[in-house]
Design a protein around this motif. Structure first.
Motif, mmCIF file in Angstrom:
data_model
loop_
_atom_site.group_PDB
_atom_site.id
_atom_site.type_symbol
_atom_site.label_atom_id
_atom_site.label_comp_id
_atom_site.label_asym_id
_atom_site.label_seq_id
_atom_site.Cartn_x
_atom_site.Cartn_y
_atom_site.Cartn_z
ATOM 1 N N THR A 719 0.859 -1.174 0.000
ATOM 2 C CA THR A 719 0.000 0.000 0.000
ATOM 3 C C THR A 719 0.903 1.235 0.000
ATOM 4 O OG1 THR A 719 0.000 0.218 2.397
ATOM 5 C CG2 THR A 719 -1.691 -1.206 1.413
ATOM 6 N N PRO A 720 0.356 2.377 -0.384
ATOM 7 C CA PRO A 720 1.190 3.592 -0.385
ATOM 8 C C PRO A 720 1.867 3.823 0.970
ATOM 9 C CG PRO A 720 -0.870 4.040 -1.479
ATOM 10 C CD PRO A 720 -0.963 2.632 -0.965
ATOM 11 N N ASP A 721 1.164 3.560 2.040
ATOM 12 C CA ASP A 721 1.774 3.737 3.362
ATOM 13 C C ASP A 721 2.957 2.814 3.563
ATOM 14 O OD1 ASP A 721 -1.036 4.659 5.463
ATOM 15 O OD2 ASP A 721 0.645 5.819 4.654
ATOM 16 N N GLU A 722 2.735 1.548 3.176
ATOM 17 C CA GLU A 722 3.819 0.582 3.352
ATOM 18 C C GLU A 722 5.002 0.954 2.481
ATOM 19 O OE1 GLU A 722 1.528 -2.829 2.297
ATOM 20 O OE2 GLU A 722 1.499 -3.567 4.371
ATOM 21 N N ALA A 723 4.680 1.419 1.254
ATOM 22 C CA ALA A 723 5.771 1.810 0.359
ATOM 23 C C ALA A 723 6.539 2.968 0.956
ATOM 24 C CB ALA A 723 5.208 2.182 -1.005
ATOM 25 N N ASN A 724 5.798 3.880 1.566
ATOM 26 C CA ASN A 724 6.455 4.993 2.255
ATOM 27 C C ASN A 724 7.383 4.516 3.339
ATOM 28 O OD1 ASN A 724 5.884 7.359 1.201
ATOM 29 N ND2 ASN A 724 4.001 7.686 2.364
ATOM 30 N N GLY A 725 6.856 3.595 4.133
ATOM 31 C CA GLY A 725 7.652 3.059 5.223
ATOM 32 C C GLY A 725 8.908 2.402 4.684
ATOM 33 N N LEU A 726 8.732 1.691 3.588
ATOM 34 C CA LEU A 726 9.888 1.019 2.992
ATOM 35 C C LEU A 726 10.897 2.047 2.519
ATOM 36 C CD1 LEU A 726 11.367 -1.442 1.879
ATOM 37 C CD2 LEU A 726 10.020 -1.231 -0.190
ATOM 38 N N ARG A 727 10.394 3.088 1.887
ATOM 39 C CA ARG A 727 11.298 4.107 1.375
ATOM 40 C C ARG A 727 12.053 4.752 2.518
ATOM 41 N NH1 ARG A 727 11.449 9.020 0.460
ATOM 42 N NH2 ARG A 727 9.488 9.186 1.565
ATOM 43 N N ARG A 728 11.348 5.003 3.607
ATOM 44 C CA ARG A 728 11.996 5.632 4.751
ATOM 45 C C ARG A 728 13.030 4.676 5.348
ATOM 46 N NH1 ARG A 728 8.408 8.281 7.898
ATOM 47 N NH2 ARG A 728 7.811 9.339 6.032
ATOM 48 N N ALA A 729 12.657 3.399 5.453
ATOM 49 C CA ALA A 729 13.600 2.428 6.012
ATOM 50 C C ALA A 729 14.826 2.319 5.128
ATOM 51 C CB ALA A 729 12.921 1.075 6.170
ATOM 52 N N MET A 730 14.613 2.415 3.807
ATOM 53 C CA MET A 730 15.735 2.344 2.886
ATOM 54 C C MET A 730 16.703 3.485 3.138
ATOM 55 S SD MET A 730 13.973 1.405 -0.718
ATOM 56 C CE MET A 730 15.004 2.402 -1.754
ATOM 57 N N ALA A 731 16.144 4.639 3.373
ATOM 58 C CA ALA A 731 17.005 5.812 3.509
ATOM 59 C C ALA A 731 17.681 5.874 4.863
ATOM 60 C CB ALA A 731 16.182 7.078 3.293
ATOM 61 N N THR A 732 17.026 5.333 5.870
ATOM 62 C CA THR A 732 17.602 5.497 7.205
ATOM 63 C C THR A 732 17.933 4.182 7.860
ATOM 64 O OG1 THR A 732 15.439 5.447 8.257
ATOM 65 C CG2 THR A 732 16.283 7.588 7.569
ATOM 66 N N PHE A 733 18.219 3.198 7.034
ATOM 67 C CA PHE A 733 18.404 1.878 7.646
ATOM 68 C C PHE A 733 19.547 1.847 8.636
ATOM 69 C CE2 PHE A 733 22.078 -0.301 5.600
ATOM 70 C CZ PHE A 733 22.499 0.751 4.829
ATOM 71 N N ARG A 734 20.440 2.786 8.525
ATOM 72 C CA ARG A 734 21.506 2.765 9.499
ATOM 73 C C ARG A 734 20.986 3.169 10.858
ATOM 74 N NH1 ARG A 734 23.162 7.971 7.922
ATOM 75 N NH2 ARG A 734 22.247 8.205 5.897
ATOM 76 N N HIS A 735 19.886 3.915 10.896
ATOM 77 C CA HIS A 735 19.420 4.372 12.197
ATOM 78 C C HIS A 735 18.451 3.414 12.852
ATOM 79 C CE1 HIS A 735 21.319 8.068 11.263
ATOM 80 N NE2 HIS A 735 20.529 8.349 10.274
#
Lengths: 1115, 158
Positions: A719-735
């Motif tokens: 879903t768009p929300d999940e995709a958002n979450g994935l995108r955010r996790a991709m960008a900040t996976f170090r955190h």
């Protein structure tokens, strides 16, 4: 279960005190079922957004997040927690902390009680009752300081009188009581006494005492556990950080360390049990939490107001300039594709109300253009047609399909993220403009959080465990660069240490935890945050290195989370280089170009790139890229876009590169007619062709970041929300480390729909790789534009290119020596530095074949720019003798010596030794009056007895020492005889060798590279015949780590690996450090004995070895 | 064993006395106490030969404020002794030490002291110290440790 809220949490953003990350606390709070959690770090709000983001991400049992700070005073007042009840109170807290930071040295915050009293309106204050061990501190401070009448002027940021600075006094309960009464007078109903049960033996007794005090002062008791870490297992790490902070070892620390492991987040039931004699204190925590209505949500969308012409709104203004820009770009007739894109984007911008954002960036870019500073937008902003017509980005919608959703998505409700690259040498001007334009109260730099890296982590923890310096240095040096992600056993062994030694093991475990802990805040180089409200009411600010500049406590990720406006004023070395090249071409050849007017798609440029002739070209000059060019054979612009994006950890990790190249080959060979099969969901036949629009452009292989996102949406039905979450996790996976949750969803759902497991896993692997390194297509397109331009300049104006590259250093992949060598190979005549012809910068001079490159004084080590100016000013018709130079030019003697050692007098005499001698005769700087007469006309030229000629090898050595390059010969040239007798080939022979031939090669180490986590090391060797690329597999890297990391001259034995396209690597089997050969160069070379020795004892660095420039190391 | 006061003006005289005693009895039998900075009670002091005592920066720290309960007993056992705590059916508690039973009148605690984890291969469990008073007014200092919990008597208050 009882209801409880933990109000006093110290995270690791209280540097070297807390031992857990904010997100660990958030997770534990949910797990324990706490009603609320109050993050209160010492004099800072730096970690608060991380906590906020973590709490937002929690799905079950989400605790309420209370935002506050633990105020630590310099005047002996005990710690007070301050929690704002509403937005205005929060602003006051920020002002308070800013005042403390701005008056203190960098990194510190000095607060006195009267500061709090000034700003306390609507702040909830919890006075933390002193713990028993705190009573033991040395008492040399004035008591009852808060009762003194401190009549200070109402200044914004005042200096604290000296007598205030004191260490904590012994505080008795009577003094606590009077302090409480004081506070209550100023803040009725907003004061609590915070008490914890530290298991000191007399807990109950103390609790009764505090109950008594709180009764007398009429202040409610608040239960807390004064938390330092999220689980008891972290006690050890907390001890370690305490030792680091106090600069002691564990054995010396004694009672600086906590006596027990009780300061962890506890469950409501446990807290209720501890406080069973004061249940009102437990209930009070809930009441307290209820009074806090402030949440970080209230800070969002605080965009600055743009100066807009009267009578128009931001949106109207934006639309007007957008259509104007479009008309200009397309010569009056706007193509349908663009018109459609613009309309769509403008509607979305209006709906989301983000026009000010575009106007802000447009303003900055307009300023830069007005000052003739080259700039170009990058990143996902290149997906916007509006950005293109406003001149912010260079990606033409006619050429590349823009994915505006990649840039802005209505569902995401995020502000656009526009990064702009500027010429790196002129970026400062742009930054000044931003400050002037927005004012110092509304613009500030963002912070970067400097975390412990493996090397510093192991050094610090090693010291704490009592390991000696040589051991910790050993462990630390085993880590590659400073980017290794973990200390591995093998690395410890390589340092000849036993990884199972208990102490070393413990030190390593502590270090591994410490990596990623924040260490301190530093200002970010070009990231700006711009707000409408006063910045210091949104986030505390501290002093930046430059005067009058501030930087905030939050970093870029935090700003994104809070939807604040961030503009990245980035620096790109290549833009400086391009502009310099354009200037040179204009001056010397009369042709005027800029980024937009260079002729596109010239086949000769692509021919050059196909042959991997790309030294100096933007992005594609690295070893990895140059190996890819012959395989990819770029023919047109889109091929460059792919080239830029493909040689990155994302596609490589996902194993997509080979399949892509394979398909490309087939496609080309079939004359463009071959059709490919796309994976399809076998269990959903209706969607058989669903991947074609996603992957069609790249022949079915996902290469770009947004393709990865689209796969999630289309194939894994996110879903768009999940995709958002994935995108955010991709960008900040170090955190945050939540990327694994997504993995199961992604792979599971794809397999569930009938995709092959292997394909789904590969796709996800690529997504992980994209996390920090992936390129969106539009960004690759922006960069590809610069690739083409730099290649074009290199092809048609090689002398200007080399000159501009040298003048823009430091930048790029190669050192000046290689740039010069490459230029010469392309027929450019390069002339040595000369007092009669050179300027500070490298320049072009007319010569027979056109233009020659004259090296400038900047290439000479140790020579200063002001000396060059002086030299030029007096040059007039030229210098004919050394004495004449000395007479006419007022420079310190050292300047002349440097020039002579760099052989800059060749126009006067070719004999270096003669010049050196002449220069030594120049009077010393503080000459005695007798010698002052020498400044006057000389009687006659002195006869110099003939000196023995300098051998070529010494010339070359001296050149390397002074200029880091030599125009005469390569250092290896002199060692060729020696290596020949050992059967070693030169680099040209390696390049021409057949696949699988055993061979050995020796050369100066130019570049070392360890991309990704695979552990493979690439080394580039250079000799007089060319360069060779060496590959060292991980196992060998362990064995030969010393040689690889330390040598200047390596001898590599191995086997040649030649790909069908002609890309050659030497696969190493044995590696020898032969740096000591460089010692023989200043002695008689011909008599060098031939011997082979593997035993290189200690690493000696004689002068000669040091003249070889250090290799560049990359990750 | 002599316990020495660290006041400066007596130092010279004491030093002289120490030397004379040491010559007579042997230097290893004349000991002085040195404070050690640690939470672990039995390690909080060291007895070192008095002749080799170095002046230490570390003052004896006051653990106790006037009006506070004593934190450490006067006598610490060199060899702490295992004891058991029993509860009768009526709920009364008894301390059983050296085969003698004592009724427990009151107790205070726990003071939880965790062990110095960096010294030990495997982590040792923390100790919960309690002050116990029996029916006759004697005060004991004992701790509970481990799983299953063991009780150990480490000291007696005056």
């Amino acid at each position: 279960m009882t209801a409880y809220a933990e109000i006093a949490v110290t995270t690791n953003y209280s540097f070297l005190r807390g031992a857990s990350h904010p997100w660990e606390f958030a997770g534990m709070a949910a797990k324990l079922g706490l009603a609320a959690i109050g993050i209160a770090d010492r004099n800072t709000l730096a970690g608060i957004v991380r906590a906020y983001a973590a709490v937002q991400a929690i799905e079950d049992n989400k605790p309420k997040l209370l935002v506050g700070a633990r105020l630590v005073f310099v005047d002996g007042t005990p710690d007070i927690l301050a929690y704002p009840t509403d937005r205005a109170a929060y602003g006051r807290l920020c002002r308070l902390l800013s005042a403390g930071k701005l008056r203190a040295p960098k990194g510190e915050c000095h607060l006195a009680l009267h500061d709090l009293l000034k700003w306390q309106e609507d702040l909830l204050m919890v006075l933390m009752a002193p713990r028993p061990d705190e009573k033991e501190r040395v008492d040399n401070s004035p008591k009852n300081f808060w009762n003194k009448n401190l009549a200070h002027e109402d200044e914004e940021v005042g200096e604290l009188p000296d007598e205030i600075h004191a260490s904590a006094p012994q505080v008795s309960s009577g003094e606590i009581q009077s302090l409480l009464e004081n506070l209550l007078r100023a803040a009725p109903g907003r004061v609590w006494l915070g008490v914890s049960m530290p298991h000191k033996g007399d807990d109950r007794r103390r609790l009764r005492e505090w109950q008594r005090v709180s009764g007398l002062a009429r202040v409610p008791l608040l239960a807390t556990n004064d938390v330092l870490y999220h689980c008891p297992e972290r006690r050890e790490l907390q001890d370690v950080v305490t030792c680091i902070r106090e600069h002691v070892t564990l054995s010396e620390a004694g009672r600086l360390l906590e006596a027990n492991a009780e300061r962890h987040l506890k469950s409501p039931d446990e807290m209720a049990e501890l406080f069973h004699e004061a249940p009102e204190a437990i209930a009070e925590t809930i009441r307290f939490a209820g009074r806090v209505t402030f949440s970080l949500d209230q800070l969002k969308y605080n965009y600055p107001d743009e100066p807009i012409p009267k009578g128009k709104t931001a949106q109207e203004h934006l639309e007007e300039i957008a259509w104007q820009g479009a008309a200009k770009h397309y010569g009056g007739v706007i193509p349908d594709k663009v018109r459609f894109a613009l309309e769509k984007e403008l509607v979305l911008i209006a709906r989301m109300d983000i026009a000010p954002y575009f106007l802000t960036v447009h303003d900055i870019v307009k300023y830069a253009r007005g000052q003739d500073i080259l700039c170009q937008g990058r990143g996902s902003a290149a997906n916007s047609a509006v950005c293109y017509v406003l001149g912010i980005t260079a990606v033409d919608p006619m050429q590349i399909d823009l994915l505006f959703e990649r840039f802005i998505s209505e569902e995401r409700k995020e502000p656009p993220d526009i990064d702009v690259d500027f010429e790196h040498e002129r970026r400062e001007e742009v930054i000044q403009h931003v400050y002037k334009r927005y004012g110092h109260h509304n613009a500030a730099l963002t912070a970067t959080v400097i975390c412990y890296r493996p090397r510093s982590a192991i050094r610090e923890t090693g010291k704490v465990f009592g390991l000696t310096e040589d051991v910790t240095a050993n462990l630390a040096s085993g880590v590659w660069g400073s980017w290794g992600s973990e200390l591995k056993e093998g690395q410890v062994r390589q340092g000849r240490l036993d990884p199972f030694n208990r102490i070393i093991k413990r030190a390593m475990e502590a270090a591994n935890l410490l990596i990623t802990f924040p260490r301190h805040l530093s200002q970010h180089v070009g990231g700006f945050v711009l707000t409408r409200d006063r910045l210091d009411e949104i986030v505390p600010v501290g002093p930046a290195t430059m005067e009058d500049r501030h930087f905030i406590e939050w970093d870029k990720d935090d700003i994104d989370t809070l939807r604040m406006m961030k503009v990245d004023v980035l620096a790109l070395g290549m833009l400086t280089c391009i502009r310099k090249a354009f200037d040179l071409i204009r001056i010397h050849k009369g042709e005027s170009y800029d980024l937009a007017t260079v002729k596109r798609e010239d086949p000769r440029v692509y021919d050059m790139l196909q042959k991997a002739d790309a030294i100096g070209v933007f992005q594609v000059e690295s070893r990895a890229q140059m190996s890819m060019l012959p395989r990819l054979q770029p023919k047109e612009f889109y091929d460059l876009v792919i080239e830029v994006a493909i040689v990155r950890p994302g596609p490589i990790q996902g194993g997509m590169v080979h399949p892509y190249l394979q398909r490309r080959k087939e496609h080309r060979e079939s004359g463009g007619t071959k059709k490919f099969e796309y994976p399809s969901p076998l269990l959903d036949p209706g969607a058989k062709d669903e991947l074609i629009p996603v992957l069609g452009k790249t022949m079915g292989v996902p290469l770009f970041q947004e393709q990865a996102m689209k796969l999630a949406i289309v194939a894994a039905k996110f879903t768009p929300d999940e995709a958002n979450g994935l995108r955010r996790a991709m960008a900040t996976f170090r955190h945050v480390g939540t990327i694994n949750n997504f993995k199961e969803k992604f792979v599971g759902r794809m397999v569930g729909r009938g995709y092959e497991q292997e394909f789904a896993e590969r796709c996800f692997k690529q997504i992980e790789g994209f996390g920090s390194y992936g390129f969106p297509e539009s960004h690759a397109a922006s960069f590809a534009h610069l690739v083409y331009i730099s290649a074009w300049i290199k092809k048609f104006h090689p002398e200007a290119f080399a000159c501009a590259l040298l003048n823009s250093q430091p930048m790029g992949f190669y050192a000046p020596a290689e740039i010069v060598r490459d230029a010469r190979e392309h027929g450019v005549e390069v002339r040595h530095v000369d007092v009669n012809f050179s300027e500070w910068d490298n320049t072009l001079e007319p010569c027979e074949s056109g233009l020659a490159l004259r090296l400038g004084f900047r290439q000479v080590s140790g020579f200063r720019e002001e000396w060059a100016k002086t030299l030029l000013a007096s040059r007039a018709n030229g210098y004919r003798a050394v004495s004449e130079v000395a007479r006419r030019v007022r420079l310190p003697k050292r300047a002349f010596i440097i020039l002579a050692e760099a052989d800059s007098f060749q126009s006067i005499s070719m004999d270096r030794r003669e010049i050196l001698w002449a220069v030594r005769r120049i009077a010393d700087d503080d000459a005695l009056p007798l010698f002052a007469a020498q400044r006057a006309e000389e009687q006659m030229e002195e006869e110099i007895a003939p000196l023995p000629l300098m051998p070529l090898s010494e010339h070359v050595l001296a050149d390397y020492q002074m200029l880091r390059l030599s125009l005469r010969a390569h250092l290896m040239f002199f060692l060729r005889g020696l290596f020949r007798s050992e059967g070693v080939s030169d680099c040209a022979e390696i390049s021409g060798a057949k696949d699988a031939t055993p061979a050995s090669c020796a050369g100066i180490v130019l570049v070392r590279q360890m991309p990704g986590d695979a552990g493979v090391v690439f080394i580039t060797l250079s000799d007089e015949a060319g360069i060779a690329n060496v590959v060292v597999w991980p196992k060998l890297v362990e064995t030969f780590r010393r040689e690889i990391m330390g040598a200047r001259l390596l001898l590599v034995e191995g086997r040649v690996q030649r790909s069908p396209e002609g890309v050659v690597h030497l696969v190493a089997e044995q590696i020898f450090d032969r740096s000591y050969e460089l010692e023989r160069l200043s002695e008689d070379v011909t008599e060098a004995p031939s011997f082979r020795s593997q035993a290189v004892a200690k690493h000696r660095h004689p002068r000669n070895v040091r003249t070889v420039p250090k290799s560049r190391d990359f990750h | 064993m002599a316990d020495f006061d660290a006041s400066i003006h007596e130092k010279a005289d004491i030093g002289f006395l120490v030397d004379r005693l040491a010559t007579r009895f042997g230097s290893q039998r004349i000991l002085a106490f040195q404070p050690n900075d640690t939470h672990i009670p039995e390690a909080a002091w060291l007895a070192v030969p008095a002749q080799y005592v170095k002046p230490t920066k570390l003052p004896w720290k006051k653990l106790r404020e006037p009006g506070d309960a004593p934190r450490r007993p006067l006598r610490l056992f060199t060899r702490p002794e295992p004891v058991t705590l029993l509860a009768t059916a009526s709920g009364a508690q008894h301390l059983r030490w050296r085969k003698v039973q004592h009724a427990v009148a009151q107790c205070e605690g726990p003071e939880r002291i965790a062990m110095e984890w960096w010294r030990h291969e495997t982590p040792l469990p923390a100790r919960d110290y309690f002050r116990l008073e029996d029916g006759e007014g004697r005060r004991y200092w004992l701790y509970r440790t481990g799983v299953p919990p063991q009780w150990v008597l480490q000291g007696i208050f005056a």
